[in-house]
Design a protein around this motif. Structure first.
Motif, PDB file in Angstrom:
ATOM      1  N   VAL A 108       0.759  -1.156  -0.279  1.00  0.00           N
ATOM      2  CA  VAL A 108      -0.056  -0.020   0.111  1.00  0.00           C
ATOM      3  C   VAL A 108       0.742   1.403  -0.120  1.00  0.00           C
ATOM      4  CG1 VAL A 108      -1.869  -1.234   1.160  1.00  0.00           C
ATOM      5  CG2 VAL A 108      -0.044   0.115   2.527  1.00  0.00           C
ATOM      6  N   CYS A 109       2.158   1.090   0.172  1.00  0.00           N
ATOM      7  CA  CYS A 109       3.176   2.476   0.377  1.00  0.00           C
ATOM      8  C   CYS A 109       3.599   2.996  -1.137  1.00  0.00           C
ATOM      9  CB  CYS A 109       4.231   2.180   1.228  1.00  0.00           C
ATOM     10  SG  CYS A 109       3.460   2.210   2.947  1.00  0.00           S
ATOM     11  N   ASP A 110       3.418   4.090  -1.425  1.00  0.00           N
ATOM     12  CA  ASP A 110       3.806   4.720  -2.609  1.00  0.00           C
ATOM     13  C   ASP A 110       5.509   5.000  -2.329  1.00  0.00           C
ATOM     14  OD1 ASP A 110       1.302   5.476  -4.066  1.00  0.00           O
ATOM     15  OD2 ASP A 110       1.101   6.207  -1.971  1.00  0.00           O
ATOM     16  N   ALA A 111       5.969   4.849  -1.332  1.00  0.00           N
ATOM     17  CA  ALA A 111       7.526   5.161  -1.086  1.00  0.00           C
ATOM     18  C   ALA A 111       7.894   4.469   0.342  1.00  0.00           C
ATOM     19  CB  ALA A 111       7.880   6.735  -1.016  1.00  0.00           C
ATOM     20  N   VAL A 112       9.111   3.898   0.184  1.00  0.00           N
ATOM     21  CA  VAL A 112       9.642   3.314   1.331  1.00  0.00           C
ATOM     22  C   VAL A 112      11.129   3.912   1.653  1.00  0.00           C
ATOM     23  CG1 VAL A 112      10.518   1.332   2.555  1.00  0.00           C
ATOM     24  CG2 VAL A 112       8.550   1.105   0.806  1.00  0.00           C
ATOM     25  N   LEU A 113      11.528   4.342   3.046  1.00  0.00           N
ATOM     26  CA  LEU A 113      12.366   5.084   3.439  1.00  0.00           C
ATOM     27  C   LEU A 113      13.499   4.052   4.198  1.00  0.00           C
ATOM     28  CD1 LEU A 113      10.936   7.637   2.980  1.00  0.00           C
ATOM     29  CD2 LEU A 113      11.956   8.632   4.745  1.00  0.00           C
ATOM     30  N   ILE A 114      14.562   3.695   3.937  1.00  0.00           N
ATOM     31  CA  ILE A 114      15.294   2.578   4.629  1.00  0.00           C
ATOM     32  C   ILE A 114      16.046   3.353   5.569  1.00  0.00           C
ATOM     33  CG2 ILE A 114      16.599   0.458   4.376  1.00  0.00           C
ATOM     34  CD1 ILE A 114      15.562  -0.056   1.765  1.00  0.00           C
ATOM     35  N   ASN A 115      15.534   3.615   6.609  1.00  0.00           N
ATOM     36  CA  ASN A 115      16.245   4.487   7.593  1.00  0.00           C
ATOM     37  C   ASN A 115      17.600   3.871   8.605  1.00  0.00           C
ATOM     38  OD1 ASN A 115      16.703   6.801   8.971  1.00  0.00           O
ATOM     39  ND2 ASN A 115      15.424   6.137  10.569  1.00  0.00           N
ATOM     40  N   LYS A 116      18.223   4.464   8.916  1.00  0.00           N
ATOM     41  CA  LYS A 116      19.567   4.114   9.777  1.00  0.00           C
ATOM     42  C   LYS A 116      20.462   3.358   9.012  1.00  0.00           C
ATOM     43  CE  LYS A 116      16.436   3.669  14.024  1.00  0.00           C
ATOM     44  NZ  LYS A 116      16.187   3.084  15.281  1.00  0.00           N
ATOM     45  N   ILE A 117      20.648   3.920   7.743  1.00  0.00           N
ATOM     46  CA  ILE A 117      21.917   3.462   6.757  1.00  0.00           C
ATOM     47  C   ILE A 117      23.470   3.508   7.644  1.00  0.00           C
ATOM     48  CG2 ILE A 117      20.517   3.371   4.877  1.00  0.00           C
ATOM     49  CD1 ILE A 117      22.000   5.848   4.166  1.00  0.00           C
ATOM     50  N   ASP A 118      23.415   4.470   8.610  1.00  0.00           N
ATOM     51  CA  ASP A 118      24.819   4.594   9.162  1.00  0.00           C
ATOM     52  C   ASP A 118      25.031   3.395   9.954  1.00  0.00           C
ATOM     53  OD1 ASP A 118      22.290   5.881  10.330  1.00  0.00           O
ATOM     54  OD2 ASP A 118      23.646   5.959  12.439  1.00  0.00           O
ATOM     55  N   VAL A 119      24.261   2.630  10.268  1.00  0.00           N
ATOM     56  CA  VAL A 119      24.588   1.338  11.091  1.00  0.00           C
ATOM     57  C   VAL A 119      24.570   0.246  10.323  1.00  0.00           C
ATOM     58  CG1 VAL A 119      23.666   2.406  13.151  1.00  0.00           C
ATOM     59  CG2 VAL A 119      22.139   0.888  11.797  1.00  0.00           C
ATOM     60  N   LEU A 120      24.684   0.420   9.041  1.00  0.00           N
ATOM     61  CA  LEU A 120      24.840  -0.900   8.028  1.00  0.00           C
ATOM     62  C   LEU A 120      25.931  -1.552   8.472  1.00  0.00           C
ATOM     63  CD1 LEU A 120      23.493   0.667   4.689  1.00  0.00           C
ATOM     64  CD2 LEU A 120      22.743  -1.418   5.764  1.00  0.00           C
ATOM     65  N   PRO A 121      26.945  -1.168   8.708  1.00  0.00           N
ATOM     66  CA  PRO A 121      28.303  -2.055   9.001  1.00  0.00           C
ATOM     67  C   PRO A 121      27.711  -3.080  10.201  1.00  0.00           C
ATOM     68  CG  PRO A 121      28.945   0.320   8.614  1.00  0.00           C
ATOM     69  CD  PRO A 121      27.602   0.213   8.748  1.00  0.00           C
ATOM     70  N   TYR A 122      26.979  -2.677  11.070  1.00  0.00           N
ATOM     71  CA  TYR A 122      26.928  -3.369  12.098  1.00  0.00           C
ATOM     72  C   TYR A 122      26.007  -4.314  12.327  1.00  0.00           C
ATOM     73  CZ  TYR A 122      29.798   0.470  13.416  1.00  0.00           C
ATOM     74  OH  TYR A 122      30.652   1.539  13.557  1.00  0.00           O
ATOM     75  N   PHE A 123      25.148  -4.529  11.001  1.00  0.00           N
ATOM     76  CA  PHE A 123      23.928  -5.365  10.951  1.00  0.00           C
ATOM     77  C   PHE A 123      23.945  -6.419   9.499  1.00  0.00           C
ATOM     78  CE2 PHE A 123      22.510  -2.357  13.840  1.00  0.00           C
ATOM     79  CZ  PHE A 123      21.551  -2.977  14.635  1.00  0.00           C
ATOM     80  N   ASP A 124      23.647  -7.517   9.829  1.00  0.00           N
ATOM     81  CA  ASP A 124      23.538  -8.307   8.649  1.00  0.00           C
ATOM     82  C   ASP A 124      22.342  -8.006   7.660  1.00  0.00           C
ATOM     83  OD1 ASP A 124      23.772 -10.273   6.767  1.00  0.00           O
ATOM     84  OD2 ASP A 124      22.984 -12.057   8.022  1.00  0.00           O
ATOM     85  N   PHE A 125      22.379  -6.693   6.922  1.00  0.00           N
ATOM     86  CA  PHE A 125      21.292  -6.292   6.327  1.00  0.00           C
ATOM     87  C   PHE A 125      21.610  -6.102   4.852  1.00  0.00           C
ATOM     88  CE2 PHE A 125      18.518  -2.954   4.373  1.00  0.00           C
ATOM     89  CZ  PHE A 125      17.305  -3.078   5.099  1.00  0.00           C
ATOM     90  N   ASP A 126      21.079  -6.805   3.824  1.00  0.00           N
ATOM     91  CA  ASP A 126      21.255  -6.663   2.579  1.00  0.00           C
ATOM     92  C   ASP A 126      20.437  -5.744   1.711  1.00  0.00           C
ATOM     93  OD1 ASP A 126      21.412  -7.319  -0.191  1.00  0.00           O
ATOM     94  OD2 ASP A 126      22.190  -9.433   0.304  1.00  0.00           O
ATOM     95  N   MET A 127      20.970  -4.579   1.485  1.00  0.00           N
ATOM     96  CA  MET A 127      20.148  -3.501   0.772  1.00  0.00           C
ATOM     97  C   MET A 127      19.608  -3.904  -0.551  1.00  0.00           C
ATOM     98  SD  MET A 127      19.192  -0.403   1.117  1.00  0.00           S
ATOM     99  CE  MET A 127      20.111   0.490   2.361  1.00  0.00           C
TER     100      MET A 127
END
Length: 222
Positions: A160-179
């Motif tokens: 239902v969302c027209d836009a998605v903000l992926i926030n807290k990218i400043d902590v990407l090095p500390y999490f197992d998050f695949d952009m």
């Protein structure tokens, strides 16, 4: 044995809300007011992102914010510090806002001097996605610590969302998050969704997001 009444439901239980939402959207369109419905999990950084957004757009747009929460006025006070018009909406335990509740919020906020009205919905990835609030656009925030699998677990929110903000990218090095994987999952649910990686803390990516939002408001008003 006694007889059991069978009731055939011919109309969606959300039909009445959808009608009210369409009517509210039409009234706001006539007044030149763009309503953004902002949704996310608790702790994703909605209020901090809003403060960054207001700072970037306050010289170009008159902004009013409705902060929805079960209790407290913490978020509304934080927004008021930016100079934007702000009110707090208490939902009385409800985990979402519907069109009627949003309309009451609009009336309380007052939109005579507002170009962009922002509804910060209750922190929840399920209930808020089910109700049309009458917004011009729906936007959600997914934070890096929540994980890249959320579009698979909460499909309706992303649909239902027209836009998605992926926030807290400043902590990407500390999490197992695949952009790249989260972008793939989001577009599986909603091919048209705009995606903006941002850091509300550092300001990274905010310009791209606010440029998009400003264009949506301008297009709506024209």
């Amino acid at each position: 044995m006694g007889k059991v009444r069978i009731l055939e439901i011919k109309e969606s239980v959300f039909a009445d809300n959808d009608r009210q939402a369409d009517q509210l959207r039409s009234r706001l369109k006539e007044k030149g007011v763009f309503l953004m419905n902002l949704m996310s999990s608790p702790g994703s950084g909605k209020t901090t992102t809003l403060k960054r957004t207001i700072a970037a757009l306050k010289d170009d747009l008159r902004i009013g914010v409705m902060e929805a929460d079960i209790d407290s006025d913490v978020d509304a006070l934080a927004i008021a510090e930016t100079g934007a018009k702000a009110i707090q909406l208490h939902t009385g335990g409800m985990c979402h806002l519907d069109a009627k509740m949003t309309e009451q919020g609009i009336e309380g906020l007052g939109i005579e001097d507002v170009d962009l009205a922002i509804l910060e919905n209750v922190g929840n990835l399920v209930c808020p996605a089910e109700f049309d609030t009458g917004a011009s656009k729906n936007v959600m925030i997914l934070s890096v610590p929540e994980g890249h699998d959320k579009p698979l677990k909460y499909p309706l929110m992303f649909e239902v969302c027209d836009a998605v903000l992926i926030n807290k990218i400043d902590v990407l090095p500390y999490f197992d998050f695949d952009m790249e994987l989260v972008k793939k999952y989001i577009h599986q649910r909603n091919p048209k969704a705009e995606i903006f990686p941002v850091s509300a803390k550092t300001g990274e990516g905010i310009e791209a997001w606010t440029t998009w939002l400003k264009k949506q408001v301008t297009d709506w008003k024209s």
